[in-house]
Write a protein that holds these residues in place. Structure first.
Motif, mmCIF file in Angstrom:
data_model
loop_
_atom_site.group_PDB
_atom_site.id
_atom_site.type_symbol
_atom_site.label_atom_id
_atom_site.label_comp_id
_atom_site.label_asym_id
_atom_site.label_seq_id
_atom_site.Cartn_x
_atom_site.Cartn_y
_atom_site.Cartn_z
ATOM 1 N N SER A 289 37.599 38.166 46.854
ATOM 2 C CA SER A 289 37.645 37.089 45.872
ATOM 3 C C SER A 289 38.887 37.232 44.998
ATOM 4 C CB SER A 289 36.401 37.116 44.992
ATOM 5 O OG SER A 289 36.446 38.218 44.109
ATOM 6 N N ALA A 290 39.191 36.169 44.261
ATOM 7 C CA ALA A 290 40.352 36.207 43.363
ATOM 8 C C ALA A 290 40.182 37.300 42.319
ATOM 9 C CB ALA A 290 40.541 34.851 42.695
ATOM 10 N N ARG A 291 38.953 37.486 41.857
ATOM 11 C CA ARG A 291 38.695 38.530 40.853
ATOM 12 C C ARG A 291 38.961 39.913 41.447
ATOM 13 N NH1 ARG A 291 33.313 38.356 37.464
ATOM 14 N NH2 ARG A 291 34.417 36.533 36.776
ATOM 15 N N ASP A 292 38.477 40.151 42.674
ATOM 16 C CA ASP A 292 38.705 41.433 43.334
ATOM 17 C C ASP A 292 40.193 41.666 43.561
ATOM 18 O OD1 ASP A 292 35.979 41.842 43.421
ATOM 19 O OD2 ASP A 292 35.791 41.105 45.481
ATOM 20 N N ARG A 293 40.877 40.611 44.012
ATOM 21 C CA ARG A 293 42.305 40.733 44.275
ATOM 22 C C ARG A 293 43.049 41.053 42.991
ATOM 23 N NH1 ARG A 293 46.155 37.854 43.087
ATOM 24 N NH2 ARG A 293 44.957 36.017 42.616
ATOM 25 N N LYS A 294 42.683 40.373 41.922
ATOM 26 C CA LYS A 294 43.361 40.567 40.652
ATOM 27 C C LYS A 294 43.136 41.978 40.123
ATOM 28 C CE LYS A 294 44.799 37.378 37.340
ATOM 29 N NZ LYS A 294 44.626 36.104 36.800
ATOM 30 N N SER B 5 42.342 44.680 41.859
ATOM 31 C CA SER B 5 42.980 45.680 42.706
ATOM 32 C C SER B 5 44.492 45.641 42.537
ATOM 33 C CB SER B 5 42.598 45.484 44.174
ATOM 34 O OG SER B 5 43.114 44.270 44.660
ATOM 35 N N SER B 6 45.078 44.467 42.338
ATOM 36 C CA SER B 6 46.522 44.401 42.146
ATOM 37 C C SER B 6 46.908 44.926 40.770
ATOM 38 C CB SER B 6 47.043 42.978 42.349
ATOM 39 O OG SER B 6 46.518 42.125 41.369
ATOM 40 N N GLY C 80 50.376 45.258 40.186
ATOM 41 C CA GLY C 80 50.799 44.167 41.050
ATOM 42 C C GLY C 80 51.093 42.879 40.328
ATOM 43 N N LYS C 81 51.795 42.915 39.220
ATOM 44 C CA LYS C 81 52.128 41.684 38.491
ATOM 45 C C LYS C 81 52.920 40.725 39.370
ATOM 46 C CE LYS C 81 52.671 39.083 34.836
ATOM 47 N NZ LYS C 81 51.907 37.884 34.922
ATOM 48 N N LYS C 82 53.853 41.246 40.158
ATOM 49 C CA LYS C 82 54.631 40.378 41.037
ATOM 50 C C LYS C 82 53.734 39.708 42.070
ATOM 51 C CE LYS C 82 59.383 41.820 41.137
ATOM 52 N NZ LYS C 82 60.459 42.415 41.892
ATOM 53 N N GLU C 83 52.746 40.444 42.587
ATOM 54 C CA GLU C 83 51.804 39.862 43.534
ATOM 55 C C GLU C 83 51.038 38.723 42.891
ATOM 56 O OE1 GLU C 83 48.973 42.280 45.595
ATOM 57 O OE2 GLU C 83 50.533 43.660 46.238
ATOM 58 N N ASP C 84 50.593 38.918 41.654
ATOM 59 C CA ASP C 84 49.862 37.865 40.948
ATOM 60 C C ASP C 84 50.746 36.646 40.758
ATOM 61 O OD1 ASP C 84 47.605 39.417 40.799
ATOM 62 O OD2 ASP C 84 47.876 39.969 38.698
ATOM 63 N N ALA D 190 53.332 35.731 42.554
ATOM 64 C CA ALA D 190 53.570 35.098 43.852
ATOM 65 C C ALA D 190 52.343 34.296 44.284
ATOM 66 C CB ALA D 190 53.920 36.147 44.894
ATOM 67 N N PHE D 191 51.156 34.865 44.081
ATOM 68 C CA PHE D 191 49.931 34.144 44.443
ATOM 69 C C PHE D 191 49.784 32.894 43.594
ATOM 70 C CE2 PHE D 191 45.425 33.217 43.799
ATOM 71 C CZ PHE D 191 45.047 32.992 45.114
ATOM 72 N N ASP D 192 50.041 33.001 42.295
ATOM 73 C CA ASP D 192 49.921 31.840 41.408
ATOM 74 C C ASP D 192 50.883 30.728 41.819
ATOM 75 O OD1 ASP D 192 47.966 33.149 39.970
ATOM 76 O OD2 ASP D 192 49.308 33.758 38.346
ATOM 77 N N ILE D 193 52.101 31.088 42.174
ATOM 78 C CA ILE D 193 53.088 30.095 42.615
ATOM 79 C C ILE D 193 52.619 29.440 43.908
ATOM 80 C CG2 ILE D 193 55.427 29.818 43.521
ATOM 81 C CD1 ILE D 193 56.245 32.037 41.485
#
Length: 57
Positions: free
Chosen positions: A2-7, A9-10, A15-19, A21-24
């Protein structure tokens, strides 16, 4: 995952850059799907109903 799990774990990995990139990616995808619908004119019948409701209050 889920988005919560991904957030969470990142965040643990820094993983700010991952967040970002996902948001974009998500924002672009939603715009591609819904911009045409959001830009459609409001039907006259709906506008009339809204005006009638305003007059009643």
């Amino acid at each position: 995952m889920s988005a919560r799990d991904r957030k969470s774990s990142s965040s643990a990995r820094g993983g700010k850059k991952e967040d970002d990139a996902f948001d974009i990616w998500l924002k672009r995808g939603l715009h591609q799907l819904f911009d045409d619908v959001a830009n459609e004119p409001i039907p006259e019948e709906l506008l009339r109903l809204l005006e009638e409701d305003e007059d009643d209050q």
